[in-house]
Design a protein around this motif. Structure first.
Motif, PDB file in Angstrom:
ATOM      1  N   VAL A   1      14.876  42.369 -25.187  1.00 40.02           N
ATOM      2  CA  VAL A   1      14.985  40.920 -25.003  1.00 40.02           C
ATOM      3  C   VAL A   1      13.674  40.357 -24.460  1.00 40.02           C
ATOM      4  O   VAL A   1      13.186  39.313 -24.912  1.00 40.02           O
ATOM      5  CB  VAL A   1      16.151  40.571 -24.059  1.00 40.02           C
ATOM      6  N   ALA A   2      13.082  41.042 -23.478  1.00 38.75           N
ATOM      7  CA  ALA A   2      11.833  40.567 -22.876  1.00 38.75           C
ATOM      8  C   ALA A   2      10.741  40.444 -23.929  1.00 38.75           C
ATOM      9  O   ALA A   2       9.942  39.492 -23.908  1.00 38.75           O
ATOM     10  CB  ALA A   2      11.397  41.509 -21.759  1.00 38.75           C
ATOM     11  N   ALA A   3      10.691  41.366 -24.864  1.00 38.03           N
ATOM     12  CA  ALA A   3       9.679  41.305 -25.926  1.00 38.03           C
ATOM     13  C   ALA A   3       9.888  40.087 -26.807  1.00 38.03           C
ATOM     14  O   ALA A   3       8.926  39.395 -27.174  1.00 38.03           O
ATOM     15  CB  ALA A   3       9.719  42.590 -26.753  1.00 38.03           C
ATOM     16  N   PHE A   4      11.136  39.809 -27.145  1.00 35.19           N
ATOM     17  CA  PHE A   4      11.423  38.645 -27.988  1.00 35.19           C
ATOM     18  C   PHE A   4      11.210  37.340 -27.224  1.00 35.19           C
ATOM     19  O   PHE A   4      10.796  36.339 -27.816  1.00 35.19           O
ATOM     20  CB  PHE A   4      12.858  38.716 -28.509  1.00 35.19           C
ATOM     21  N   GLU A   5      11.477  37.327 -25.935  1.00 30.63           N
ATOM     22  CA  GLU A   5      11.279  36.111 -25.140  1.00 30.63           C
ATOM     23  C   GLU A   5       9.808  35.698 -25.118  1.00 30.63           C
ATOM     24  O   GLU A   5       9.488  34.514 -25.037  1.00 30.63           O
ATOM     25  CB  GLU A   5      11.772  36.335 -23.715  1.00 30.63           C
ATOM     26  N   LYS A   6       8.916  36.683 -25.204  1.00 33.81           N
ATOM     27  CA  LYS A   6       7.476  36.397 -25.148  1.00 33.81           C
ATOM     28  C   LYS A   6       6.902  36.064 -26.516  1.00 33.81           C
ATOM     29  O   LYS A   6       5.675  36.005 -26.681  1.00 33.81           O
ATOM     30  CB  LYS A   6       6.742  37.589 -24.527  1.00 33.81           C
ATOM     31  N   LEU A   7       7.767  35.864 -27.494  1.00 36.90           N
ATOM     32  CA  LEU A   7       7.361  35.432 -28.827  1.00 36.90           C
ATOM     33  C   LEU A   7       6.385  36.408 -29.481  1.00 36.90           C
ATOM     34  O   LEU A   7       5.427  36.015 -30.154  1.00 36.90           O
ATOM     35  CB  LEU A   7       6.745  34.020 -28.785  1.00 36.90           C
ATOM     36  N   LYS A   8       6.647  37.690 -29.275  1.00 37.86           N
ATOM     37  CA  LYS A   8       5.832  38.699 -29.944  1.00 37.86           C
ATOM     38  C   LYS A   8       6.074  38.624 -31.455  1.00 37.86           C
ATOM     39  O   LYS A   8       7.144  38.221 -31.912  1.00 37.86           O
ATOM     40  CB  LYS A   8       6.213  40.089 -29.445  1.00 37.86           C
ATOM     41  N   THR A   9       5.090  39.048 -32.234  1.00 34.92           N
ATOM     42  CA  THR A   9       5.252  39.060 -33.680  1.00 34.92           C
ATOM     43  C   THR A   9       6.185  40.204 -34.078  1.00 34.92           C
ATOM     44  O   THR A   9       6.440  41.136 -33.295  1.00 34.92           O
ATOM     45  CB  THR A   9       3.906  39.248 -34.389  1.00 34.92           C
ATOM     46  N   THR A  10       6.667  40.144 -35.308  1.00 36.78           N
ATOM     47  CA  THR A  10       7.541  41.208 -35.804  1.00 36.78           C
ATOM     48  C   THR A  10       6.833  42.555 -35.759  1.00 36.78           C
ATOM     49  O   THR A  10       7.424  43.575 -35.392  1.00 36.78           O
ATOM     50  CB  THR A  10       7.994  40.911 -37.242  1.00 36.78           C
ATOM     51  N   ALA A  11       5.558  42.577 -36.141  1.00 39.35           N
ATOM     52  CA  ALA A  11       4.798  43.825 -36.123  1.00 39.35           C
ATOM     53  C   ALA A  11       4.654  44.364 -34.706  1.00 39.35           C
ATOM     54  O   ALA A  11       4.776  45.573 -34.468  1.00 39.35           O
ATOM     55  CB  ALA A  11       3.419  43.605 -36.744  1.00 39.35           C
ATOM     56  N   GLU A  12       4.407  43.473 -33.744  1.00 39.50           N
ATOM     57  CA  GLU A  12       4.264  43.898 -32.353  1.00 39.50           C
ATOM     58  C   GLU A  12       5.582  44.444 -31.809  1.00 39.50           C
ATOM     59  O   GLU A  12       5.619  45.462 -31.117  1.00 39.50           O
ATOM     60  CB  GLU A  12       3.781  42.726 -31.490  1.00 39.50           C
ATOM     61  N   ILE A  13       6.674  43.755 -32.127  1.00 37.40           N
ATOM     62  CA  ILE A  13       7.978  44.210 -31.655  1.00 37.40           C
ATOM     63  C   ILE A  13       8.356  45.532 -32.306  1.00 37.40           C
ATOM     64  O   ILE A  13       8.959  46.407 -31.673  1.00 37.40           O
ATOM     65  CB  ILE A  13       9.051  43.133 -31.926  1.00 37.40           C
ATOM     66  N   ALA A  14       7.992  45.704 -33.570  1.00 37.38           N
ATOM     67  CA  ALA A  14       8.274  46.969 -34.251  1.00 37.38           C
ATOM     68  C   ALA A  14       7.618  48.128 -33.524  1.00 37.38           C
ATOM     69  O   ALA A  14       8.217  49.201 -33.359  1.00 37.38           O
ATOM     70  CB  ALA A  14       7.776  46.904 -35.699  1.00 37.38           C
ATOM     71  N   GLU A  15       6.388  47.939 -33.047  1.00 40.98           N
ATOM     72  CA  GLU A  15       5.697  48.986 -32.300  1.00 40.98           C
ATOM     73  C   GLU A  15       6.380  49.242 -30.961  1.00 40.98           C
ATOM     74  O   GLU A  15       6.453  50.391 -30.491  1.00 40.98           O
ATOM     75  CB  GLU A  15       4.231  48.597 -32.074  1.00 40.98           C
ATOM     76  N   ILE A  16       6.889  48.198 -30.340  1.00 40.44           N
ATOM     77  CA  ILE A  16       7.606  48.353 -29.074  1.00 40.44           C
ATOM     78  C   ILE A  16       8.902  49.138 -29.291  1.00 40.44           C
ATOM     79  O   ILE A  16       9.263  50.011 -28.497  1.00 40.44           O
ATOM     80  CB  ILE A  16       7.906  46.973 -28.451  1.00 40.44           C
ATOM     81  N   LEU A  17       9.600  48.833 -30.381  1.00 40.74           N
ATOM     82  CA  LEU A  17      10.854  49.524 -30.675  1.00 40.74           C
ATOM     83  C   LEU A  17      10.633  51.021 -30.850  1.00 40.74           C
ATOM     84  O   LEU A  17      11.479  51.832 -30.452  1.00 40.74           O
ATOM     85  CB  LEU A  17      11.502  48.941 -31.930  1.00 40.74           C
ATOM     86  N   LYS A  18       9.496  51.405 -31.426  1.00 41.48           N
ATOM     87  CA  LYS A  18       9.199  52.827 -31.616  1.00 41.48           C
ATOM     88  C   LYS A  18       9.176  53.581 -30.293  1.00 41.48           C
ATOM     89  O   LYS A  18       9.516  54.758 -30.236  1.00 41.48           O
ATOM     90  CB  LYS A  18       7.838  52.999 -32.311  1.00 41.48           C
ATOM     91  N   THR A  19       8.744  52.900 -29.228  1.00 45.35           N
ATOM     92  CA  THR A  19       8.666  53.559 -27.925  1.00 45.35           C
ATOM     93  C   THR A  19      10.004  53.547 -27.190  1.00 45.35           C
ATOM     94  O   THR A  19      10.247  54.407 -26.343  1.00 45.35           O
ATOM     95  CB  THR A  19       7.615  52.865 -27.036  1.00 45.35           C
ATOM     96  N   LEU A  20      10.864  52.598 -27.510  1.00 49.52           N
ATOM     97  CA  LEU A  20      12.144  52.474 -26.805  1.00 49.52           C
ATOM     98  C   LEU A  20      13.258  53.295 -27.445  1.00 49.52           C
ATOM     99  O   LEU A  20      14.148  53.795 -26.755  1.00 49.52           O
ATOM    100  CB  LEU A  20      12.556  51.001 -26.746  1.00 49.52           C
ATOM    101  N   TYR A  21      13.222  53.414 -28.762  1.00 51.54           N
ATOM    102  CA  TYR A  21      14.243  54.191 -29.481  1.00 51.54           C
ATOM    103  C   TYR A  21      13.670  55.578 -29.762  1.00 51.54           C
ATOM    104  O   TYR A  21      12.679  55.707 -30.472  1.00 51.54           O
ATOM    105  CB  TYR A  21      14.617  53.509 -30.797  1.00 51.54           C
ATOM    106  N   HIS A  22      14.287  56.608 -29.211  1.00 54.87           N
ATOM    107  CA  HIS A  22      13.781  57.968 -29.417  1.00 54.87           C
ATOM    108  C   HIS A  22      14.929  58.961 -29.426  1.00 54.87           C
ATOM    109  O   HIS A  22      16.003  58.719 -28.867  1.00 54.87           O
ATOM    110  CB  HIS A  22      12.769  58.344 -28.328  1.00 54.87           C
ATOM    111  N   GLY A  23      14.686  60.095 -30.094  1.00 52.08           N
ATOM    112  CA  GLY A  23      15.737  61.112 -30.183  1.00 52.08           C
ATOM    113  C   GLY A  23      16.786  60.718 -31.199  1.00 52.08           C
ATOM    114  O   GLY A  23      16.473  60.277 -32.310  1.00 52.08           O
TER     115      GLY A  23
END
Length: 354
Positions: A16-38
């Motif tokens: 949610v914090a990433a989306f609140e800061k109006l990150k681009t789709t590409a930026e959020i995609a990179e963030i998701l890679k670090t949060l979703y694992h295993g």
């Protein structure tokens, strides 16, 4: 899977914090890679989070399923955006606490950094704005710092002082006692706090959930971590590469693992663990039924992983092959070195007169 999976603590708030800061789709995609694992098991579906996206399949395994559906990280980011817009991704409490939790995470990173300052760094007065940390304890000090981070004036001072420290640290590593910190990540987190934010709303008091289960992929990944002892993975692999009976493999694993356990064993999830004793391996994960495997099953499973080339990573396999090649070469040299001695000791035939 986007709402309930991932294996990161308070993950929805971080997303949610990433989306609140109006990150681009590409930026959020990179963030998701670090949060979703295993991996995760939800309902009747298994997920595995890989570099190319989220792999989904019905059943208890998906990692090596060639027919699995793969959702790219960009598509996952877009879908989460749609869920947030419709108020279906996070609860109203999580939306309200997302920004505060982001500051708390940064406060923890800064706390650890500040407490790892060397005497040289302290004497030089780096990050003097954090002098309010008076060793009253981690919870109190990080709570104070998280509150300070909500003040734009404090953030500006901190950024200036942090920039000076980071610049000098790149030239003088002695400013820190330990070097596991990620200075660039802290800097990016600091800058993010000044970005304009948008707000989302939700009528959900809690996020709907389904039955969770431990996937076969998670168990395999945990097993490939080896035992709890240094060098255990290499010893296990070397033993299983040799010609041994099933009983010998079982006996070896019992001795190698012993009695003990470890946390974060499944997908790096906080509330997961592995215990091992004379009966076998026992896996636990929050909201999932426990899984118990006797040593006979563990031995068969490791045998299969080794045969399929899935027990070692590519780097580990390359290192193992290199070591084996060096051993083989050393053995050949030793044999060749002994060869002249053997020839000298061999009696020469004598000629007889006929």
């Amino acid at each position: 899977m986007l709402r309930l999976g991932g294996n990161t603590d308070r993950q929805r708030e971080r997303v949610v914090a990433a989306f609140e800061k109006l990150k681009t789709t590409a930026e959020i995609a990179e963030i998701l890679k670090t949060l979703y694992h295993g991996g995760n098991g939800l309902g009747s579906v298994s997920a595995w989070y890989a570099e190319d996206g989220i792999h989904l399949s019905h059943g208890k395994s998906v990692r090596y399923d060639r027919s699995a559906q793969v959702i790219s990280w960009e598509s996952a980011a877009e879908r989460i955006g749609e869920l947030l817009e419709s108020g279906q991704f996070a609860s109203n409490v999580e939306l309200a606490e997302a920004a505060g939790y982001e500051r708390s995470l940064l406060a923890e990173k800064l706390w650890h950094l500040y407490h790892d300052f060397s005497d040289k760094a302290r004497d030089s007065g780096y990050l003097s704005c954090l002098s309010g940390i008076q060793r009253t304890g981690f919870p109190e000090e990080t709570a104070w710092l998280a509150e300070q981070l909500s003040d734009p004036a404090f953030r500006q001072t901190l950024k200036e002082e942090y920039a000076a420290f980071w610049t000098d640290y790149q030239q003088d590593r002695d400013l820190l006692r330990f070097h596991y910190h990620r200075p660039r990540e802290i800097w990016e987190n600091l800058k993010d706090l000044d970005l304009p934010r948008r707000t989302f709303s939700s009528d959900l008091s809690q996020v709907p959930t389904v039955q969770h289960f431990i996937t076969e992929d998670e168990i395999d990944a945990a097993m490939t971590g080896g035992s709890s002892f240094a060098g255990g993975k290499g010893r296990i692999y070397a033993f299983f590469m040799e010609n041994h009976t099933d009983k010998e493999k079982v006996r070896f694993l019992k001795d190698e693992y012993g009695i003990g356990g470890r946390s974060h064993a499944l997908s790096g999830a906080t509330h997961s663990g592995e215990d091992h004793d004379g009966k076998g391996l026992h896996y636990k994960k929050q909201d999932c039924p426990d899984v118990h495997l006797n040593w006979e099953k563990v031995a068969k499973r490791i045998t299969s992983l080794v045969q399929k080339g899935r027990y070692l990573t590519e780097q580990e396999q390359a290192q193992y092959d290199k070591i084996q090649a060096e051993k083989d070469l050393a053995e050949e040299d030793a044999i060749q070195a002994q060869q002249p001695e053997i020839e000298e000791e061999t009696p020469k035939p004598t000629l007889r007169a006929v």
